[in-house]
Design a protein around this motif. Structure first.
Motif, PDB file in Angstrom:
ATOM      1  N   SER A 182       0.862  -1.176   0.000  1.00 25.11           N
ATOM      2  CA  SER A 182       0.000   0.000   0.000  1.00 25.11           C
ATOM      3  C   SER A 182       0.900   1.228   0.000  1.00 25.11           C
ATOM      4  N   ILE A 183       0.515   2.246  -0.769  1.00 22.51           N
ATOM      5  CA  ILE A 183       1.383   3.415  -0.918  1.00 22.51           C
ATOM      6  C   ILE A 183       0.592   4.695  -0.650  1.00 22.51           C
ATOM      7  N   ARG A 184       1.224   5.576   0.105  1.00 25.17           N
ATOM      8  CA  ARG A 184       0.711   6.945   0.275  1.00 25.17           C
ATOM      9  C   ARG A 184       1.797   7.888  -0.225  1.00 25.17           C
ATOM     10  N   SER A 185       1.440   8.749  -1.162  1.00 25.55           N
ATOM     11  CA  SER A 185       2.413   9.677  -1.720  1.00 25.55           C
ATOM     12  C   SER A 185       2.061  11.094  -1.297  1.00 25.55           C
ATOM     13  N   SER A 186       3.044  11.798  -0.763  1.00 23.23           N
ATOM     14  CA  SER A 186       2.806  13.137  -0.226  1.00 23.23           C
ATOM     15  C   SER A 186       4.116  13.919  -0.243  1.00 23.23           C
ATOM     16  N   MET A 187       4.127  15.061   0.440  1.00 22.76           N
ATOM     17  CA  MET A 187       5.355  15.843   0.543  1.00 22.76           C
ATOM     18  C   MET A 187       6.236  15.358   1.694  1.00 22.76           C
ATOM     19  N   SER A 188       5.797  14.328   2.426  1.00 25.95           N
ATOM     20  CA  SER A 188       6.601  13.794   3.521  1.00 25.95           C
ATOM     21  C   SER A 188       7.714  12.893   2.990  1.00 25.95           C
ATOM     22  N   ASP A 189       8.653  12.579   3.868  1.00 25.77           N
ATOM     23  CA  ASP A 189       9.819  11.787   3.470  1.00 25.77           C
ATOM     24  C   ASP A 189       9.465  10.308   3.302  1.00 25.77           C
ATOM     25  N   TYR A 190      10.348   9.625   2.606  1.00 23.60           N
ATOM     26  CA  TYR A 190      10.200   8.173   2.424  1.00 23.60           C
ATOM     27  C   TYR A 190      10.236   7.474   3.789  1.00 23.60           C
ATOM     28  N   LYS A 191       9.269   6.550   3.994  1.00 23.19           N
ATOM     29  CA  LYS A 191       9.236   5.785   5.240  1.00 23.19           C
ATOM     30  C   LYS A 191       8.395   4.536   5.033  1.00 23.19           C
ATOM     31  N   ASN A 192       8.924   3.409   5.465  1.00 25.51           N
ATOM     32  CA  ASN A 192       8.190   2.142   5.376  1.00 25.51           C
ATOM     33  C   ASN A 192       7.610   1.823   6.743  1.00 25.51           C
ATOM     34  N   GLU A 193       6.284   1.881   6.861  1.00 21.25           N
ATOM     35  CA  GLU A 193       5.609   1.642   8.136  1.00 21.25           C
ATOM     36  C   GLU A 193       5.074   0.221   8.250  1.00 21.25           C
ATOM     37  N   GLY A 194       5.515  -0.653   7.365  1.00 21.32           N
ATOM     38  CA  GLY A 194       5.026  -2.034   7.402  1.00 21.32           C
ATOM     39  C   GLY A 194       3.781  -2.181   6.562  1.00 21.32           C
ATOM     40  N   TRP A 195       2.637  -1.739   7.073  1.00 19.93           N
ATOM     41  CA  TRP A 195       1.391  -1.849   6.321  1.00 19.93           C
ATOM     42  C   TRP A 195       1.309  -0.791   5.225  1.00 19.93           C
ATOM     43  N   LEU A 196       2.189   0.230   5.331  1.00 19.59           N
ATOM     44  CA  LEU A 196       2.093   1.375   4.439  1.00 19.59           C
ATOM     45  C   LEU A 196       3.474   1.887   4.067  1.00 19.59           C
ATOM     46  N   LEU A 197       3.649   2.187   2.776  1.00 18.06           N
ATOM     47  CA  LEU A 197       4.882   2.795   2.297  1.00 18.06           C
ATOM     48  C   LEU A 197       4.617   4.265   1.995  1.00 18.06           C
ATOM     49  N   ASN A 198       5.312   5.152   2.699  1.00 18.24           N
ATOM     50  CA  ASN A 198       5.225   6.580   2.416  1.00 18.24           C
ATOM     51  C   ASN A 198       6.239   6.924   1.328  1.00 18.24           C
ATOM     52  N   LEU A 199       5.740   7.344   0.181  1.00 17.70           N
ATOM     53  CA  LEU A 199       6.603   7.623  -0.962  1.00 17.70           C
ATOM     54  C   LEU A 199       6.469   9.101  -1.330  1.00 17.70           C
ATOM     55  N   PRO A 200       7.571   9.852  -1.319  1.00 16.92           N
ATOM     56  CA  PRO A 200       7.478  11.281  -1.678  1.00 16.92           C
ATOM     57  C   PRO A 200       6.935  11.453  -3.096  1.00 16.92           C
TER      58      PRO A 200
END
Length: 434
Positions: A404-422
């Motif tokens: 699962s991916i959330r893309s935003s202005m935040s930094d890259y971070k893998n939260e396990g259930w969710l990947l934060n992708l700039p």
């Protein structure tokens, strides 16, 4: 200017089962330049034929389509003998002479040794007008505006593009302000080659806007010149309604915003015309979260995006000073530019198809649902740093996707259930999904 499509053309050239290639794409995305660049850099010679107002070539293809006769005529036109092993034959504006399209079948069947690349700005429209098309006898390649990675390279930031391609997000985060500044420029300039080329040389936003306005005016002229007279007003109204459609909280396309009381069947051909020209992208709602998503496509529910984020920013008259206001640009116009940018990047990724999802009551929505190989990836797009993801979390709990991916202005971070992708790294999805 580097275009990644050159690499795909080289693959085609070296393919053992190569067929004549049709390059598809909207007007002014650089099809002619790409074909000529390919011919210049990858062949000893190339023959360029534009069928637009070319009476000699129209005459050549108006008789029988015997390949030997056609090659003899092309050689006379070029002024030299064609060696099929090291000469690229380029047919441009091929929709102007339907028989030239038909001839590709005979080149494929009777003379596959010839390397032929074709393009036409309104080719998709021509095919719906009864042109005899060589089904199964040609290869296709879609060309789109420059991606953000190609834009960075045009700006002289090749190493920044390489960091994302290599997945070095730790290093990319160190230089995130550079990426953010480049992404702001891309939202404004977009990926149309003429605009990018001018901006890379002069860094003049006023010049960019003038180029974009000329491109939009040329599209409007195409409406009048090539579409049936009775359909032109509907094409124009539908096209001009897209910014308002994307400016809504719920970006589902509504015919009522085109004209009060409008119905789908009244605008069906206008929408098809814009789609066939490559000027709009339709992203359908997936009625079920099952593979293949194409089988569960809801034909009545879709979002409509334009061909390029820079052209959209021109259509909404985005102010130049917004580029200086922190990260406000990414929230401008209710995040529509951000969603347009993300969809545009997704369209450049091979093997990925984009849909969107809502629950049965439309109280929960995931911006994009990606079909990638044997998996479905939910992608939520955030235009700011408010990262509440209730809809995405509910989707994940219900369907348990592998990624699962959330893309935003935040930094890259893998939260396990969710990947934060700039947002500036959205092009890395292809690698992350493999």
């Amino acid at each position: 200017m580097k275009r990644y499509a050159i690499e795909k053309l080289i693959e085609w050239k070296n393919g053992k089962k190569r067929k004549p290639l049709i390059l598809r794409g909207a007007r002014q995305v650089g099809k002619t330049w790409l074909m000529l660049e390919f011919g210049t850099t990858c062949y000893e010679r190339h023959v360029y034929i534009s069928f637009d107002n070319n009476k000699r070539m129209q005459e050549l293809f108006s008789h029988d389509l015997d390949v030997k006769r056609l090659v003899a005529g092309i050689e006379l036109y070029a002024g030299h003998v064609i060696d099929p092993s090291n000469t690229l034959i380029i047919f441009d504006e091929v929709q102007e002479v339907p028989a030239a399209l038909t001839s590709l079948k005979y080149f494929n069947e009777n003379a596959p040794e010839y390397h032929i690349v074709c393009a036409g700005s309104l080719l998709g429209v021509a095919l719906h007008q009864g042109t005899s098309f060589p089904v199964g006898k040609v290869d296709f390649l879609d060309l789109r505006p420059l991606s953000f990675a190609e834009f960075m390279q045009a700006m002289g930031k090749e190493r920044f593009a390489s960091l994302i391609e290599q997945g070095d997000f730790a290093m990319a985060t160190t230089f995130k302000q550079e990426y953010i500044d480049l992404l702001k420029q891309y939202y404004y300039v977009g990926g149309m080659p003429e605009a990018v080329s001018a901006f890379s040389k002069n860094r003049d936003y006023v010049e960019v806007r003038e180029i974009q306005e000329r491109i939009l005016a040329a599209y409007e002229q195409d409406f009048s010149k090539h579409a049936p007279n009775e359909t032109v007003p509907r094409i124009r109204m539908l096209w001009n309604s897209i910014p308002a459609q994307l400016g809504k909280e719920n970006k589902k396309f509504l015919y009522g915003l085109v004209k009060e009381g409008a119905r789908a069947r009244e605008y069906e051909y206008a929408l098809m015309w814009l789609h066939d020209c490559g000027l709009v992208h339709k992203v359908h709602r997936a009625a079920a979260v099952s593979l293949p998503l194409k089988a569960y496509e809801d034909p009545k529910a879709f979002k409509l995006f334009v061909v390029d984020v820079g052209l959209l920013s021109c259509m909404v008259k985005l102010r130049q000073d917004v580029l200086l206001d922190g990260n406000d640009l990414f929230k401008e116009f209710k995040g529509a530019l951000t969603e347009q940018y993300v969809l545009q990047e997704l369209k450049t990724l091979r093997g990925i198809s984009a849909y969107y999802w809502t629950n049965s009551r439309s109280t929960s929505e995931v911006d994009f649902l990606l079909s990638a190989g044997d998996s479905i990836i939910p992608l939520e797009v955030k235009a700011e740093t408010n990262l509440q993801s209730k809809s995405l979390k509910a989707f994940v709990e219900r369907y348990k996707p592998p990624l699962s991916i959330r893309s935003s202005m935040s930094d890259y971070k893998n939260e396990g259930w969710l990947l934060n992708l700039p947002l500036y790294a959205i092009g890395a999805i292809r690698t992350l999904s493999e």
